[in-house]
Design an enzyme around this catalytic site. Structure first.
Site, mmCIF file in Angstrom:
data_model
loop_
_atom_site.group_PDB
_atom_site.id
_atom_site.type_symbol
_atom_site.label_atom_id
_atom_site.label_comp_id
_atom_site.label_asym_id
_atom_site.label_seq_id
_atom_site.Cartn_x
_atom_site.Cartn_y
_atom_site.Cartn_z
ATOM 1 N N TYR A 51 0.820 -1.224 0.000
ATOM 2 C CA TYR A 51 0.000 0.000 0.000
ATOM 3 C C TYR A 51 0.849 1.267 0.000
ATOM 4 O O TYR A 51 0.530 2.225 0.714
ATOM 5 C CB TYR A 51 -0.913 0.050 1.239
ATOM 6 N N TYR A 95 -14.264 -4.636 3.895
ATOM 7 C CA TYR A 95 -12.955 -5.031 3.369
ATOM 8 C C TYR A 95 -12.779 -6.523 3.653
ATOM 9 O O TYR A 95 -12.931 -6.966 4.788
ATOM 10 C CB TYR A 95 -11.823 -4.247 4.036
ATOM 11 N N ASP A 98 -17.023 -12.607 8.141
ATOM 12 C CA ASP A 98 -15.581 -12.419 8.048
ATOM 13 C C ASP A 98 -15.118 -11.831 9.378
ATOM 14 O O ASP A 98 -15.234 -10.623 9.607
ATOM 15 C CB ASP A 98 -15.262 -11.490 6.873
ATOM 16 N N LYS A 102 -5.638 -13.017 11.113
ATOM 17 C CA LYS A 102 -5.015 -11.972 11.928
ATOM 18 C C LYS A 102 -4.569 -12.439 13.308
ATOM 19 O O LYS A 102 -3.496 -13.000 13.430
ATOM 20 C CB LYS A 102 -5.954 -10.767 12.000
HETATM 21 C C1 LIG Z 1 -7.010 -8.211 6.994
HETATM 22 C C2 LIG Z 1 -8.356 -8.697 6.575
HETATM 23 C C3 LIG Z 1 -8.503 -9.605 5.513
HETATM 24 C C4 LIG Z 1 -7.333 -10.077 4.693
HETATM 25 O O1 LIG Z 1 -6.415 -10.807 5.433
HETATM 26 P P1 LIG Z 1 -4.908 -10.976 4.892
HETATM 27 O O2 LIG Z 1 -4.282 -11.881 5.897
HETATM 28 O O3 LIG Z 1 -4.318 -9.614 4.840
HETATM 29 O O4 LIG Z 1 -5.016 -11.598 3.538
HETATM 30 C C5 LIG Z 1 -9.778 -10.033 5.211
HETATM 31 N N1 LIG Z 1 -10.847 -9.608 5.910
HETATM 32 C C6 LIG Z 1 -10.749 -8.758 6.936
HETATM 33 C C7 LIG Z 1 -11.967 -8.355 7.686
HETATM 34 C C8 LIG Z 1 -9.502 -8.253 7.289
HETATM 35 O O5 LIG Z 1 -9.405 -7.364 8.297
#
Ligand SMILES: *Cc1c(COP(=O)(O)O)cnc(C)c1O
Length: 423
Positions: free
Chosen positions: A20, A148, A242, A271
């Site tokens: 980024y 996202y 998610d 994460k």
């Molecule tokens: C960070 C994130 C992703 C992507 O995860 P990466 O490990 O960076 O590929 C997907 N969804 C959410 C809600 C996120 O915060």
């Protein structure tokens, strides 16, 4: 006097491509030589209080001895063997623990290495779930503005096209229905209308429960989440949560969906799964989803398999991180941080450059009307001994849950004073 940057940084900067970042004229990144607890130690010896937690992964403090020991012990015997045809303990134990923690029949864990891939797998699972059941016309997803879900092409298609830095690729992405969150009567009606008119095309509805993270730290209530799930179910679509950002305590419960009393058919985790040590992600499906794949027909199997899936070191770290959630009062710490952030950030409300202040669990943000220059902010935070990394119009902190009250106060003070910068 400024100590010169280490040689590896000077040499490598001409060779590395950073995330980024417009590499031309960019601010030089800070060289870190050590991280311990909630502090980063820079190459020149400066110690900074970290308010970001390395993209929200570091929840127990850096270099936590329990996780370090678990990885070390695993390293002695089996750093990695593949998950095809060979079984090893850590991913099997982790799958069993995740299903016990998630409940609601979320009993099948598919491992991958990054959150974006976990989202790709969730989307592929949802599509094939319907294919396997003879409903292959369900090929599309509903998702939400401000959302996202990752940077790979499938995940990008369900991100907010404006916020997610993905607008550029619009013509090259799958078309999905990206709608306003059904947070009020009007948007709720719009959501239900799309499901009513297009329901038979929809395989899944995907949302980040309670906090849309990278799309702008936007927060919504349990009622909105329930509305999303109920609408999706009524339309026969799968509910995909998610929880890559919200999972593992960030919102005050182990998983955000617990606060709404609705459970998903598929949940994505990543994460903080390993407590910030190693890349690992998981897509967990319900018994009902799995049943559509469990068949005498080999064609109905899920055809997916990241090479390093279920890596033993990463799964050992994740198991050790779950131990810490059991042994230490993490969720209580999050609730304390929530209270401190509410008090501390509230002081920014009413400042001329402030559009909004939002706090949920161990996540707090100040939304600005105009963001100061990055250089100005970097200098501002460095002078206060903190590391914070705003994006868009959002000044935010997502501290590790072990961050002490006076450190939370220092983060709040740095953010509030940054919100007061006039430029
Ligand atoms: C960070 C994130 C992703 C992507 O995860 P990466 O490990 O960076 O590929 C997907 N969804 C959410 C809600 C996120 O915060």
């Amino acid at each position: 006097m400024k100590t010169p940057a280490p040689q590896w940084l000077a040499d490598g900067l001409a060779k590395i491509w950073l995330p980024y970042t417009q590499m031309k004229g960019m601010a030089e990144p800070l060289a870190v030589r050590r991280a311990e607890g909630v502090r980063l130690e820079l190459a020149d010896g400066t110690r900074l209080l970290d308010g970001v937690g390395s993209w929200w992964t570091n929840v127990h403090g850096y270099n936590h001895p329990h996780i370090r020991a678990a990885i070390g012990a695993q390293l002695e015997t089996l750093p990695h063997v593949m998950l095809g045809g060979l079984a090893h303990e850590q991913p099997y134990r982790l799958a069993a623990r995740l299903s016990a923690l998630l409940g609601h029949g979320l009993n099948r864990t598919f491992f991958s290495d990054s959150g974006s891939v976990a989202v790709e797998v969730a989307m592929k699972m949802a599509l094939q779930y319907f294919l396997n059941r003879g409903a292959g016309e369900r090929k599309k997803f509903v998702s939400f503005l401000g959302g996202y879900h990752g940077d790979t092409l499938g995940a990008m298609s369900v991100c907010d096209p404006e916020e997610g830095m993905h607008a550029l690729f619009r013509g090259a992405l799958l078309h999905q229905y990206v709608l306003p969150l059904p947070a009020n009567e009007e948007t709720a009606q719009n959501y239900l209308r799309v499901l009513d008119e297009r329901g038979e095309e929809i395989a899944g509805v995907i949302v980040e429960p309670l906090i849309q993270g990278a799309g702008g730290m936007r927060m919504h209530g349990a009622k909105t989440l329930r509305r999303i799930a109920e609408g999706a179910r009524a339309a026969g679509a799968l509910v995909v949560f998610d929880e890559i950002f919200t999972g593992f305590g960030r919102t005050g419960t182990l998983f955000a969906f617990e606060q709404a009393g609705v459970a998903p058919d598929i949940v994505c985790l990543g994460k903080a799964l390993t407590g910030g040590f190693l890349g690992l992600a998981a897509t967990v499906a319900s018994d009902g989803v799995f049943a559509a794949f469990h068949d005498d027909d080999a064609q109905k199997a899920l055809m997916h398999g990241p090479t390093y899936m279920g890596n033993a070191l990463a799964c050992a770290a994740a198991n050790a991180s779950l131990d810490l959630f059991e042994q230490e009062p993490r969720l209580a710490q999050v609730r304390t941080i929530e209270k401190l952030l509410r008090e501390g950030l509230e002081e920014a409300r009413g400042l001329p450059n402030v559009a909004d202040v939002r706090v949920k669990g161990a996540a707090g943000c100040i939304e600005l009307k105009r963001m100061p220059e990055r250089e100005t902010l970097n200098a501002h935070f460095a002078a206060r001994g903190v590391f914070l990394r705003p994006f868009g119009k959002i000044l935010y902190t997502t501290p590790a849950y072990v961050t002490e009250a006076d450190d939370i106060a220092a983060l709040c003070a740095a953010l509030v004073s940054a919100a007061g910068i006039i430029n």
